[in-house]
Scaffold this motif. Structure first.
Motif, PDB file in Angstrom:
ATOM      1  N   VAL A 360       0.824  -1.206   0.000  1.00 52.89           N
ATOM      2  CA  VAL A 360       0.000   0.000   0.000  1.00 52.89           C
ATOM      3  C   VAL A 360       0.859   1.257   0.000  1.00 52.89           C
ATOM      4  O   VAL A 360       0.396   2.326   0.376  1.00 52.89           O
ATOM      5  CB  VAL A 360      -0.964   0.009   1.209  1.00 52.89           C
ATOM      6  CG1 VAL A 360      -1.946  -1.135   1.098  1.00 52.89           C
ATOM      7  CG2 VAL A 360      -0.202  -0.083   2.522  1.00 52.89           C
ATOM      8  N   ASP A 361       2.092   1.116  -0.450  1.00 51.59           N
ATOM      9  CA  ASP A 361       2.994   2.266  -0.508  1.00 51.59           C
ATOM     10  C   ASP A 361       2.614   3.265  -1.581  1.00 51.59           C
ATOM     11  O   ASP A 361       3.103   4.392  -1.580  1.00 51.59           O
ATOM     12  CB  ASP A 361       4.429   1.790  -0.771  1.00 51.59           C
ATOM     13  CG  ASP A 361       5.283   1.918   0.476  1.00 51.59           C
ATOM     14  OD1 ASP A 361       4.980   2.787   1.300  1.00 51.59           O
ATOM     15  OD2 ASP A 361       6.239   1.147   0.620  1.00 51.59           O
ATOM     16  N   SER A 362       1.800   2.838  -2.539  1.00 50.02           N
ATOM     17  CA  SER A 362       1.430   3.664  -3.686  1.00 50.02           C
ATOM     18  C   SER A 362       2.666   4.096  -4.472  1.00 50.02           C
ATOM     19  O   SER A 362       2.683   5.145  -5.104  1.00 50.02           O
ATOM     20  CB  SER A 362       0.644   4.908  -3.248  1.00 50.02           C
ATOM     21  OG  SER A 362      -0.561   4.544  -2.640  1.00 50.02           O
ATOM     22  N   ALA A 363       3.725   3.271  -4.386  1.00 52.80           N
ATOM     23  CA  ALA A 363       4.947   3.617  -5.103  1.00 52.80           C
ATOM     24  C   ALA A 363       4.830   3.341  -6.590  1.00 52.80           C
ATOM     25  O   ALA A 363       5.457   4.006  -7.405  1.00 52.80           O
ATOM     26  CB  ALA A 363       6.132   2.845  -4.518  1.00 52.80           C
ATOM     27  N   ILE A 371      -3.066  -4.395  -4.527  1.00 55.02           N
ATOM     28  CA  ILE A 371      -3.820  -4.275  -3.278  1.00 55.02           C
ATOM     29  C   ILE A 371      -5.313  -4.156  -3.567  1.00 55.02           C
ATOM     30  O   ILE A 371      -6.141  -4.659  -2.807  1.00 55.02           O
ATOM     31  CB  ILE A 371      -3.308  -3.085  -2.419  1.00 55.02           C
ATOM     32  CG1 ILE A 371      -3.947  -3.133  -1.022  1.00 55.02           C
ATOM     33  CG2 ILE A 371      -3.575  -1.764  -3.097  1.00 55.02           C
ATOM     34  CD1 ILE A 371      -3.640  -4.366  -0.215  1.00 55.02           C
ATOM     35  N   ASP A 372      -5.666  -3.536  -4.693  1.00 51.24           N
ATOM     36  CA  ASP A 372      -7.082  -3.461  -5.078  1.00 51.24           C
ATOM     37  C   ASP A 372      -7.639  -4.855  -5.320  1.00 51.24           C
ATOM     38  O   ASP A 372      -8.772  -5.163  -4.915  1.00 51.24           O
ATOM     39  CB  ASP A 372      -7.246  -2.609  -6.344  1.00 51.24           C
ATOM     40  CG  ASP A 372      -7.048  -1.126  -6.075  1.00 51.24           C
ATOM     41  OD1 ASP A 372      -7.093  -0.733  -4.895  1.00 51.24           O
ATOM     42  OD2 ASP A 372      -6.844  -0.367  -7.048  1.00 51.24           O
ATOM     43  N   VAL A 373      -6.835  -5.729  -5.960  1.00 47.68           N
ATOM     44  CA  VAL A 373      -7.279  -7.097  -6.215  1.00 47.68           C
ATOM     45  C   VAL A 373      -7.454  -7.851  -4.898  1.00 47.68           C
ATOM     46  O   VAL A 373      -8.446  -8.551  -4.689  1.00 47.68           O
ATOM     47  CB  VAL A 373      -6.267  -7.830  -7.122  1.00 47.68           C
ATOM     48  CG1 VAL A 373      -6.566  -9.326  -7.164  1.00 47.68           C
ATOM     49  CG2 VAL A 373      -6.281  -7.248  -8.519  1.00 47.68           C
ATOM     50  N   VAL A 374      -6.492  -7.704  -3.987  1.00 48.50           N
ATOM     51  CA  VAL A 374      -6.559  -8.405  -2.705  1.00 48.50           C
ATOM     52  C   VAL A 374      -7.800  -7.981  -1.921  1.00 48.50           C
ATOM     53  O   VAL A 374      -8.539  -8.824  -1.392  1.00 48.50           O
ATOM     54  CB  VAL A 374      -5.289  -8.144  -1.879  1.00 48.50           C
ATOM     55  CG1 VAL A 374      -5.435  -8.701  -0.473  1.00 48.50           C
ATOM     56  CG2 VAL A 374      -4.075  -8.764  -2.565  1.00 48.50           C
ATOM     57  N   VAL A 396      -0.118   4.232   6.099  1.00 45.13           N
ATOM     58  CA  VAL A 396      -1.408   4.159   6.798  1.00 45.13           C
ATOM     59  C   VAL A 396      -2.506   4.720   5.912  1.00 45.13           C
ATOM     60  O   VAL A 396      -3.575   4.107   5.749  1.00 45.13           O
ATOM     61  CB  VAL A 396      -1.340   4.930   8.130  1.00 45.13           C
ATOM     62  CG1 VAL A 396      -2.727   4.977   8.776  1.00 45.13           C
ATOM     63  CG2 VAL A 396      -0.337   4.273   9.077  1.00 45.13           C
ATOM     64  N   GLU A 397      -2.261   5.876   5.308  1.00 42.53           N
ATOM     65  CA  GLU A 397      -3.262   6.492   4.443  1.00 42.53           C
ATOM     66  C   GLU A 397      -3.500   5.642   3.201  1.00 42.53           C
ATOM     67  O   GLU A 397      -4.636   5.487   2.737  1.00 42.53           O
ATOM     68  CB  GLU A 397      -2.810   7.903   4.042  1.00 42.53           C
ATOM     69  CG  GLU A 397      -3.750   8.622   3.103  1.00 42.53           C
ATOM     70  CD  GLU A 397      -5.173   8.750   3.637  1.00 42.53           C
ATOM     71  OE1 GLU A 397      -6.096   8.904   2.815  1.00 42.53           O
ATOM     72  OE2 GLU A 397      -5.364   8.691   4.875  1.00 42.53           O
ATOM     73  N   GLY A 398      -2.418   5.065   2.650  1.00 40.88           N
ATOM     74  CA  GLY A 398      -2.577   4.201   1.490  1.00 40.88           C
ATOM     75  C   GLY A 398      -3.413   2.974   1.797  1.00 40.88           C
ATOM     76  O   GLY A 398      -4.234   2.553   0.981  1.00 40.88           O
TER      77      GLY A 398
END
Length: 433
Positions: A360-363, A371-374, A396-398
């Motif tokens: 969820v780092d949005s890197a 993460i969307d799939v999970v 946390v925000e991600g």
């Protein structure tokens, strides 16, 4: 566990290259001659080879001798004319080569490839594992060189065998540390050296505590605090991991009972290895501990690490289903989010899915999509997603933005003693009671 073969080997057929010694009969050793050769070698490397065969104690001595003779024959076909092949009096042999460390390492790999092929002897097919330790000859005394190569061999054994390990000073530190752990761990439970710390799990929308994870610590008076990543592999090798995990489950349930008596409706997550989870009476013993402390089963979460499931998948499914039949909640930890992992989710009876904060780092767009799939698969299966190891506000925000319901990590709350976690809870008077 595979046992090492006996020392030595009988003479193998075929001519012996010049300057290569023959191994003496079983049980004998070329150690004195080997040390003299190392002492006079101007440069080069020493490789110590150990062989292992599953169920060696059940293999007749004659068959073991034939097998080891064949291993020596294979080694002779690999070593060069200027290499020295010698028995060590241990579970294999040594090779002294004048080549540099890179070529010596390549020689070790060739020995592995030759020695681990199936052995057909006495009408039986046997598979052998090999561990190779390598040390350079750099002016150290011959005893030191042999000790260094043997330490590297031991490291190869610890890391799973069928590998070549190269000695260095850091390796020796690791091995000494490992030996200290093996010496001190037996009896740690009886001596009262184990401890638990607790890391809160928070809802990512309201930031209120919903549970904790119990984390094992070994407070050794000799070695200091030892964390599970270092502790559990040693415990597994010493076959005491069950003793540690049952202690942790009992202590965690006792602590949960104390918090519940104060009116807090929190869950307690406890990590369990697949080895313990798959024992036949795991569900019954867990139920007995819950009953002993009067803990509602749905307040306990049993976590199992996804990478450790492997071939035990069907048994793990049965045990997790048994726990859920008691009312205990279940979690899949260290979820890798690979294709096979996603396929496992359809079979595993779990309530919580724990993913690493790196997802969820949005890197990258790839991480965002993963993460969307999970989260999407979790929603369809009725599984809540917990983002763990969150170490920054951005993570946390991600995690919140991705749809993870719960979060855990240093950015939210650090692991602490029961007393400190209790004080932390008091900062949230609206936490469910």
């Amino acid at each position: 566990m595979p046992e090492p073969l006996p020392a030595g080997a009988v003479g193998a057929p075929g001519p012996l290259p010049a300057d290569v010694t023959a191994l003496p009969p079983p049980g004998a050793s070329d150690r004195p001659a080997l040390l003299r050769a190392v002492a006079t070698a101007p440069a080069g490397a020493l490789l110590v080879v150990e062989l292992h065969v599953p169920g060696a104690e059940a293999v007749p001595p004659a068959l073991r001798d034939d097998l080891l003779a064949e291993a020596v024959h294979r080694a002779r076909a690999v070593v060069g004319r200027s290499d020295l092949l010698a028995a060590t009096g241990a579970a294999g042999f040594a090779v002294l080569t004048p080549t540099g460390p890179v070529l010596a390492y390549a020689l070790g790999e060739r020995l592995l490839a030759a020695l681990t092929q199936p052995y057909r002897t006495g009408g039986t097919v046997l598979r052998v594992q090999a561990s190779v330790g390598l040390a350079e000859i750099t002016g150290a005394g011959p005893e030191d060189v042999l000790r260094q190569a043997d330490l590297a061999r031991r490291r190869a054994v610890q890391l799973g065998r069928d590998r070549v390990e190269w000695y260095d000073a850091f390796l020796e530190e690791q091995l000494v540390r490992r030996l200290d752990l093996e010496r001190e761990l037996p009896g740690a439970v009886a001596r009262g050296e184990l401890d638990l710390v607790y890391q809160p799990v928070l809802g990512l929308v309201d930031r209120l505590p919903v549970g904790t994870e119990a984390l094992l610590r070994w407070r050794s008076p000799v070695l200091g605090t030892v964390l599970p990543a270092e502790l559990l592999p040693v415990a597994e090798d010493l076959d005491v991991v069950g003793e540690l995990e049952w202690w942790a489950l009992d202590r965690a349930c006792r602590q949960l009972a104390e918090w519940s008596a104060h009116g807090r409706q929190l869950w307690m997550a406890v990590n369990v290895t697949t080895g313990e989870l798959t024992i036949p009476d795991f569900v019954q013993r867990t139920g007995a501990i819950l009953a002993a402390y009067g803990v509602p089963p749905d307040r306990l979460v049993v976590e199992v690490a996804e990478p450790r499931i492997g071939a035990d998948l069907s048994t793990v499914v049965a045990r997790l289903a048994g726990l859920r039949s008691l009312g205990v909640r279940t979690a899949l930890d260290d979820f890798r989010a690979e294709h096979a992992s996603l396929a496992h989710l359809r079979r595993l009876p779990i309530d919580l899915l724990k993913v690493n904060g790196r997802l969820v780092d949005s890197a990258t767009e790839t991480q965002d999509a993963l993460i969307d799939v999970v989260v999407s698969v979790g929603d369809r299966l009725g599984v809540e997603v917990v983002a763990e190891d969150l170490e920054s506000p951005a993570q946390v925000e991600g995690a919140r933005r991705a749809g993870c319901r719960y979060g855990q990590g240093f950015a939210l709350a650090r692991p602490a003693t029961a007393e400190r976690v209790e004080a932390y809870f008091e900062e949230f008077p609206s936490t469910p009671r």
